[in-house]
Design a protein around this motif. Sequence first.
Motif, PDB file in Angstrom:
ATOM      1  N   SER A  85       1.134 -11.808   2.381  1.00 30.05           N
ATOM      2  CA  SER A  85       1.992 -10.843   2.588  1.00 30.05           C
ATOM      3  C   SER A  85       2.446 -11.131   4.077  1.00 30.05           C
ATOM      4  O   SER A  85       2.110 -12.269   4.726  1.00 30.05           O
ATOM      5  CB  SER A  85       0.986  -9.470   2.955  1.00 30.05           C
ATOM      6  OG  SER A  85       0.062  -9.619   3.828  1.00 30.05           O
ATOM      7  N   LEU A 117       3.591  -5.999  -3.403  1.00 31.65           N
ATOM      8  CA  LEU A 117       4.444  -5.223  -2.648  1.00 31.65           C
ATOM      9  C   LEU A 117       4.384  -3.892  -2.857  1.00 31.65           C
ATOM     10  O   LEU A 117       5.105  -2.935  -2.375  1.00 31.65           O
ATOM     11  CB  LEU A 117       5.903  -5.688  -3.528  1.00 31.65           C
ATOM     12  CG  LEU A 117       6.931  -6.739  -2.425  1.00 31.65           C
ATOM     13  CD1 LEU A 117       6.380  -7.828  -2.188  1.00 31.65           C
ATOM     14  CD2 LEU A 117       8.295  -7.016  -2.986  1.00 31.65           C
ATOM     15  N   THR A 141       3.511  -2.861   0.311  1.00 33.11           N
ATOM     16  CA  THR A 141       4.656  -2.859   1.442  1.00 33.11           C
ATOM     17  C   THR A 141       5.703  -1.848   1.211  1.00 33.11           C
ATOM     18  O   THR A 141       6.174  -1.196   2.048  1.00 33.11           O
ATOM     19  CB  THR A 141       5.268  -4.264   1.311  1.00 33.11           C
ATOM     20  OG1 THR A 141       4.410  -5.183   1.356  1.00 33.11           O
ATOM     21  CG2 THR A 141       6.247  -4.226   2.413  1.00 33.11           C
ATOM     22  N   TYR A 142       5.747  -1.707  -0.255  1.00 25.41           N
ATOM     23  CA  TYR A 142       6.826  -0.500  -0.428  1.00 25.41           C
ATOM     24  C   TYR A 142       5.988   0.446  -1.422  1.00 25.41           C
ATOM     25  O   TYR A 142       6.450   0.726  -2.399  1.00 25.41           O
ATOM     26  CB  TYR A 142       7.966  -1.188  -1.335  1.00 25.41           C
ATOM     27  CG  TYR A 142       8.991  -2.001  -0.734  1.00 25.41           C
ATOM     28  CD1 TYR A 142      10.059  -1.545   0.074  1.00 25.41           C
ATOM     29  CD2 TYR A 142       8.822  -3.401  -0.830  1.00 25.41           C
ATOM     30  CE1 TYR A 142      10.972  -2.265   0.555  1.00 25.41           C
ATOM     31  CE2 TYR A 142       9.779  -4.026  -0.046  1.00 25.41           C
ATOM     32  CZ  TYR A 142      10.747  -3.565   0.838  1.00 25.41           C
ATOM     33  OH  TYR A 142      11.756  -4.507   1.362  1.00 25.41           O
ATOM     34  N   PHE A 162       8.110 -12.269  -5.886  1.00 24.75           N
ATOM     35  CA  PHE A 162       7.073 -11.346  -5.453  1.00 24.75           C
ATOM     36  C   PHE A 162       6.530 -10.815  -6.665  1.00 24.75           C
ATOM     37  O   PHE A 162       7.045 -10.849  -8.017  1.00 24.75           O
ATOM     38  CB  PHE A 162       7.842 -10.257  -4.132  1.00 24.75           C
ATOM     39  CG  PHE A 162       9.188  -9.668  -4.723  1.00 24.75           C
ATOM     40  CD1 PHE A 162       9.083  -8.740  -5.844  1.00 24.75           C
ATOM     41  CD2 PHE A 162      10.356 -10.390  -4.370  1.00 24.75           C
ATOM     42  CE1 PHE A 162      10.445  -8.349  -6.332  1.00 24.75           C
ATOM     43  CE2 PHE A 162      11.619  -9.699  -4.834  1.00 24.75           C
ATOM     44  CZ  PHE A 162      11.504  -8.682  -5.776  1.00 24.75           C
TER      45      PHE A 162
END
Length: 449
Positions: A109, A140, A143-144, A191
Amino acid sequence: MTGTVEIDGWAFQAAKLAEAEAQAEPSVPSGAEALDAIEMVLRRFVWFPSPHHFTVAVLCTAYTHLLTQCPGLPIAPRLGIFSGAPGSGKTRTLEVLSKLVANGQDVGSMSSAAMLRIIAAAEASEEAGAYPVVLFPDELDRTYSANSAGNQDDLTIILNAGYKRGAAVLRAHRDKQAEVVRYPCFAPVAFAGLATARLPDALLTRTFVIHTTRARSEERPHPYFAMAHDAELAEIRESVARWARDTAWRFATSDKLLEGLMDPAVMKVVDGRDHEIWSCLWAVASAAGSGWPARCMEALEAAREDAHDSAVTSSSMRLLAALRAHYADLERRGRATVGISRDDACTAALELDPVAFSRFDGREELRPEDVGLLLREHGLKSVRVRVANGRAYGWRWAPTSATPGNAFSRRWRKKPMNGSSRRTASRLTCSVNGGDRRTRQDRTGQRDN
């Protein structure tokens, strides 16, 4: 080593002969040999539900080597690996790919600032072939996530803009606020994350998305250990790099570049951004020759079909398809039951079609009560059924007029998947924007009416 060696009547000192062999330039493989070597090692350590997934992964890997040798290649497509559940081999895939691509950086990350500095350092390097660098962010879905809306704008801008060569972002100087610093951001990116990741739609249109799932015991790939296998991967990487250096002349001038990227075979199938990303893979496949152009076109056609299904198929129809695949899998394993509960139907839908159901209601995934609402659209009402741990509300599999099986056969116009060869509704798409986007209030209102 001492003594002499006689070759065709000529005597050579053995030590000098061994030294000359060690210094000899390794042979350059053909394009097909280079790509076949990548696929062989990928299939050894990675499992994907569809052979088209391997085609895309191999072509993306080889394309990164061409990017380092061909400054005119303008596009760096993204590759995304997603699954509906942990333990599906996403991180393993990134780890293996990072050892096969050119200048791979397995970063786990990272922040947007770290990404810019890594890319800037690679561009400033004087070493031949050191730019661009390939980044491999993982997880991810964190992250999202649903709770991070708007918090990753800087990272999103970099991922979107870095898709084209020459792209840069501007930042204020840390000490001299009146000055602006230009950071290059062009870089290929691969990713991974769970299917619950809320990736922006603009990023997804730049991405080859591979949805995978857990492999069964007979499908599990060979264990991978960096200490034992990295030398083999490095040898394959160097072999592909030699092929890329030998092939760079195909894209040396603007005319040759346009000829490779504007091939009518691709232009008549896709256009717009889909053409941009698929033309990159087609350039690799055409340069490699052998059976790779045909495989690339097959993967493209599969992606178009999946994208079409995502765009025009309602959520209730995709739910029926997922339940059909789930029942076929139970039959193959000899574990078929009389019925399925709402909870089990929800779990099966999330695992087999995460594209439609992990983002089912905007920010939330499919719930058991949503399953009931969707199946009501086909006249199916839940009843008490016997399941593995007792009795629960759900649906029977028996072929009567009020079962998912009957509803499927009556309402599904074409077979969406081959139940004997694909046990998951895997997706290989350029975008995952399809599915039912109605709000829960809309669906509730329909039920009340």
